[in-house]
Design an enzyme around this catalytic site. Structure first.
Site, PDB file in Angstrom:
ATOM      1  CB  SER A 137      -0.906   0.033   1.231  1.00  0.00           C
ATOM      2  OG  SER A 137      -2.103  -0.634   0.947  1.00  0.00           O
ATOM      3  CE  LYS A 150      -3.700   0.739  -1.419  1.00  0.00           C
ATOM      4  NZ  LYS A 150      -4.431   0.309  -0.218  1.00  0.00           N
ATOM      5  CE1 TYR A 206      -3.933  -0.969  -5.103  1.00  0.00           C
ATOM      6  CE2 TYR A 206      -4.818  -3.189  -5.285  1.00  0.00           C
ATOM      7  CZ  TYR A 206      -4.424  -2.104  -4.513  1.00  0.00           C
ATOM      8  OH  TYR A 206      -4.516  -2.182  -3.147  1.00  0.00           O
ATOM      9  CE1 TYR A 262      -3.519  -0.519   4.860  1.00  0.00           C
ATOM     10  CE2 TYR A 262      -1.782  -0.543   6.480  1.00  0.00           C
ATOM     11  CZ  TYR A 262      -2.251  -0.856   5.227  1.00  0.00           C
ATOM     12  OH  TYR A 262      -1.444  -1.513   4.341  1.00  0.00           O
ATOM     13  CB  VAL A 283      -0.025  -5.834   4.320  1.00  0.00           C
ATOM     14  CG1 VAL A 283      -1.318  -5.190   4.755  1.00  0.00           C
ATOM     15  CG2 VAL A 283      -0.004  -6.098   2.837  1.00  0.00           C
TER      16      VAL A 283
END
Ligand code: GLU
Length: 343
Positions: A80, A83, A205, A257, A275
């Site tokens: 992540s 992103k 992605y 998160y 993660v």
């Protein structure tokens, strides 16, 4: 043969070797290496292979001084953390208003993989949750999938100063099992929020999540943002200066998160975790932090990484809104003494 840049980086690396800050980081590493809370992500078998004891801390200043301790060369998948940086590229490709019409910038408090869109506009909540990240990946320009992936890899190279590979087994596992991501992508397609090349975008992605980095890369990426978008070692611009504030604002409000509020309160640094066990944290104008330790807490953030950033923030007064005199003066610790006599 040696230009001014070489001399400057030689001077920086000598300081980095002797600075008392190095001893501080060694202590920090020793303090938390035996902490054994948390669990390694295992939603795909490849991630479960990570060793819980892997632990690296790297800090790079906006001037390019590098401090590292532990497993800072160990590669892992960026997940992540990608992103935030892909959001930056989408902003460069389409501009603020256009990107914002497709992806909001509102923290959710929901899990990162929640299948939730804004009721009024059908936009995903922000670029850091999966739906928003898929909508953001959809905006990456390129004639075909290869070209789009090449643009992403070239962008990461500008941030880190080195080439990056994809962990293909991780990519294939993410692709094979990413039903929720596929579901939210098709929901967004239903509302016309993403283009109909959605399978290609999902691949992009999954590929961006599978890019291999190490803790040093994460620190360099953060240091580049801290330095206004220019890699402090290579001096290459990684992102248009105008969009640095967009990227780090969303990191601050949504990067950790659904623990982003608590992180902002306790640590006060724009950051993004993944993660794979990485955290990249930016202290604007000053430095970038990269940590790597695979065991995650219940929210999906690296347990040791959080501890390290909390201590750095508290000890050197690095919280964005800190107005009190910190216990330690960072500039003095970075530059001071020979590291042997003073501390
Ligand atoms: N590849 C993961 C997913 O899409 C991202 C996990 C993460 O780091 O949050 O589910």
């Amino acid at each position: 043969m040696s230009g001014f840049g070489d001399l400057q980086s030689l001077a920086s690396s000598i300081t980095a070797v002797t600075s008392p800050f190095r001893n501080y980081l060694n202590d920090l590493y020793e303090r938390y290496r035996s902490l054994d809370d948390g669990a390694v992500a295992d939603y795909i078998p490849e991630l479960a292979l990570a060793k819980p004891e892997w632990f690296g801390i790297c800090v790079i200043t906006a001037e390019g001084q590098v401090f590292e301790v532990g497993n800072c060369d160990q590669l892992f998948t960026i997940q992540s953390i990608s992103k935030a940086f892909v959001f930056g590229l989408a902003l460069e490709d389409y501009g603020r208003e256009s990107v914002n019409s497709k992806v909001n910038v509102e923290p959710t408090g929901e899990a990162f993989n929640a299948i939730v869109l804004d009721e009024a506009t059908n936009r995903p909540c922000n670029p850091m949750v999966n739906a928003g990240a898929i909508a953001t990946a959809d905006l990456i320009k390129g004639a075909n999938s290869t070209e789009r992936l090449k643009r992403l890899l070239a962008m990461f190279k500008r941030y880190t100063g080195r080439e990056h590979d994809i962990n293909v087994p991780v990519f294939l596992s993410e692709k094979a099992t990413g039903y929720r991501n596929r579901a939210m992508a098709y929901l967004m397609l239903n509302f016309g929020m993403v283009s109909d090349r959605i399978d290609e975008t999902l691949d992009l992605y999954f590929q961006q999540c599978s890019i291999l980095v190490n803790a040093k890369d994460l620190a360099m990426m953060a240091a580049t943002l801290a330095n206004g978008g220019v890699n402090p070692v290579t001096q290459e611009r990684a992102i248009d200066e105008r969009y640095v504030q967009d990227v780090i604002s969303v990191m601050l409000t949504c990067g950790m998160y659904d623990a982003s509020g608590e992180w902002c309160y306790r640590v006060g640094m724009p950051a993004k975790s993944g993660v794979g066990g990485g955290i990249t944290a930016v202290v604007p104008g000053q430095l970038g932090i990269g940590t790597f330790s695979p065991p995650l807490d219940a929210k999906g953030n690296s347990v040791r990484g959080i501890k390290v950033c909390e201590d750095l923030s508290r000890d050197f007064g690095l919280h964005l809104f800190n107005a009190a005199k910190p216990d330690r003066n960072l500039a003095e610790w970075l530059a001071g003494g020979d590291g042997l006599n003073d501390w």
